[in-house]
Design a protein around this motif. Structure first.
Motif, mmCIF file in Angstrom:
data_model
loop_
_atom_site.group_PDB
_atom_site.id
_atom_site.type_symbol
_atom_site.label_atom_id
_atom_site.label_comp_id
_atom_site.label_asym_id
_atom_site.label_seq_id
_atom_site.Cartn_x
_atom_site.Cartn_y
_atom_site.Cartn_z
ATOM 1 N N VAL A 83 0.880 -1.169 0.000
ATOM 2 C CA VAL A 83 0.000 0.000 0.000
ATOM 3 C C VAL A 83 0.917 1.219 0.000
ATOM 4 O O VAL A 83 1.711 1.398 0.928
ATOM 5 C CB VAL A 83 -0.919 0.033 1.233
ATOM 6 C CG1 VAL A 83 -1.825 1.267 1.181
ATOM 7 C CG2 VAL A 83 -1.744 -1.247 1.331
ATOM 8 N N MET A 105 -2.370 0.372 -4.567
ATOM 9 C CA MET A 105 -1.892 -0.900 -4.029
ATOM 10 C C MET A 105 -1.311 -1.690 -5.186
ATOM 11 O O MET A 105 -1.664 -1.475 -6.353
ATOM 12 C CB MET A 105 -3.033 -1.671 -3.366
ATOM 13 C CG MET A 105 -3.766 -0.893 -2.293
ATOM 14 S SD MET A 105 -5.232 -1.761 -1.678
ATOM 15 C CE MET A 105 -4.476 -3.155 -0.871
ATOM 16 N N GLY A 157 -6.619 1.628 -3.803
ATOM 17 C CA GLY A 157 -6.936 1.496 -2.393
ATOM 18 C C GLY A 157 -7.820 2.616 -1.901
ATOM 19 O O GLY A 157 -7.910 2.857 -0.688
ATOM 20 N N ARG A 163 -10.224 -0.094 -0.606
ATOM 21 C CA ARG A 163 -10.196 0.828 0.533
ATOM 22 C C ARG A 163 -10.334 0.074 1.852
ATOM 23 O O ARG A 163 -9.663 0.405 2.842
ATOM 24 C CB ARG A 163 -11.327 1.855 0.401
ATOM 25 C CG ARG A 163 -11.283 2.925 1.479
ATOM 26 C CD ARG A 163 -12.356 3.963 1.281
ATOM 27 N NE ARG A 163 -12.258 5.008 2.303
ATOM 28 C CZ ARG A 163 -13.107 6.012 2.427
ATOM 29 N NH1 ARG A 163 -14.135 6.116 1.587
ATOM 30 N NH2 ARG A 163 -12.957 6.911 3.364
ATOM 31 N N SER A 166 -6.891 -1.460 2.436
ATOM 32 C CA SER A 166 -5.903 -0.434 2.776
ATOM 33 C C SER A 166 -6.101 0.091 4.187
ATOM 34 O O SER A 166 -5.142 0.216 4.972
ATOM 35 C CB SER A 166 -5.985 0.708 1.759
ATOM 36 O OG SER A 166 -5.099 1.747 2.102
ATOM 37 N N THR A 170 -3.637 -0.215 7.501
ATOM 38 C CA THR A 170 -3.195 1.023 8.137
ATOM 39 C C THR A 170 -3.525 1.016 9.626
ATOM 40 O O THR A 170 -2.689 1.358 10.469
ATOM 41 C CB THR A 170 -3.841 2.236 7.448
ATOM 42 O OG1 THR A 170 -3.483 2.234 6.057
ATOM 43 C CG2 THR A 170 -3.360 3.528 8.079
#
Length: 346
Positions: A83, A105, A157, A163, A166, A170
């Protein structure tokens, strides 16, 4: 998450070699060239997620190549999903080329050659920051020929399943210090499931109804991957393996019985394979025999010698001498002649 590398305390002349050594141990072996040695800065944090591993990386402009020669020398057989958090990267693999920006990504394979570049951004020449999830290739239930179509292809992402993936990685990177080892192992399984969902989405509807592995088969793959990653621990017992996967010892034994072996035999065989490989490797000739045993879970020389003789019919020192005399290269373990069967009545 352990801090594995930081250039802050290193002189400029040592940074490229130190970066290659660190990424070889934590990720995969590459040939690296810094594009601006004087301004190169890099940090790498990494944490284990059961069978997988999540790394947070920041590094200056560089070119990193994984060649066929490096693959022949060492290949963990992993897939990786990156990512991009900042900066700009380029990646070439399997005939595909990706120019990656923040929010993108990308999926790639350590068993194939690749060429990666981190380039200065128009507004920031410091390099790039990214998250990298890596895990054994065998854990993906999708066909390798189909997955090859997605290697080095930009995947968004910013929306949809990308999303979700990702943001999950994160948040996992941010909250990892509040999670115990078993929490991280379970979250690692979730991360791999999200990768499957992401890649199946991009492969198209024709793959939506493909049969996936049964939960028991997936568990067996994850357990055996866990074993491979922890062979160096003397305390790798069936009970420890069962605890790490939140299953009963009885259920663990049943899973291995279904695959025609036992937990103890599997661990023993994999340790012996690693020991034979290292004893056959000319590059490890400087290591004492007992050091090779210790690196694969045999802390005492007598225990290692006894186990090795039982498995091969030879003491480890003699095995090493014969392997090098036969021209062992460390890639294909030397195999002595089978032990003769005992005479009847003995």
């Amino acid at each position: 998450m352990e801090l594995l590398f930081d250039t802050a305390a290193l002189p400029e002349r040592d940074r490229a070699a130190a970066w290659m050594d660190t990424t070889a141990r934590a990720l995969v072996t590459t040939d690296c060239r810094l594009l601006d040695v004087a301004r190169f800065r890099a940090r790498l944090h990494t944490t284990a997620l059961g069978a997988g591993r999540l790394s947070v990386m920041s590094y200056g402009p560089l070119r990193s190549r994984r060649t066929p020669g490096l693959i022949r020398r060492s290949d963990p057989e992993h897939y990786q999903v990156a990512v991009i958090l900042s900066g700009r990267q380029r990646l070439e693999q399997a005939g595909n080329r990706a120019l990656l920006h923040p929010g993108d990504m990308v999926f790639y394979d350590t068993s194939r050659a690749f060429d990666a570049r981190v380039e200065p951004d128009e507004t920031d020449e410091s390099g790039s920051e990214s998250l990298l999830l890596q895990f054994p290739r065998r854990l993906l239930p999708l066909a390798e020929s189909d997955l090859a179509r997605l290697l080095a292809v930009p995947l968004s992402g910013r929306q949809g399943i990308g999303r979700v993936m990702s943001r999950f990685l994160t948040e996992l990177a941010a909250e990892r210090h509040r999670c115990g080892p078993q929490d991280l192992a379970r979250l690692g399984s979730t991360a791999i499931d999200l990768v499957v969902a992401l890649l199946a989405h991009h492969l198209g509807d024709e793959h939506a109804d493909e049969p996936s592995r049964s939960p028991r088969e997936v568990l067996f793959l994850r357990v055996t991957t866990f074993v491979e990653q922890h062979l160096h621990h003397p305390e790798l017992t069936p009970a420890a393996i069962a605890r790490a996967h939140q299953i009963s010892l009885r259920y663990l034994h049943r899973i291995f019985q279904e695959h025609g072996t036992s937990v103890g035999a599997y661990v023993r065989d994999r340790r012996m394979d690693r020991c034979r490989r290292d004893l056959s490797d000319p590059g490890l000739r400087h290591l004492p025999v007992q050091a090779i045993g210790a690196r694969w879970g045999y802390p005492g020389p007598s225990e290692f010698s006894r186990a090795f003789r039982t498995a091969t019919g030879l003491p480890p020192g003699r095995y090493r001498d014969l392997a090098h005399a036969a021209g062992g290269d460390g890639r294909r373990p030397f195999a002595p002649a089978p032990r003769p069967a005992p005479a009847p009545g003995r």
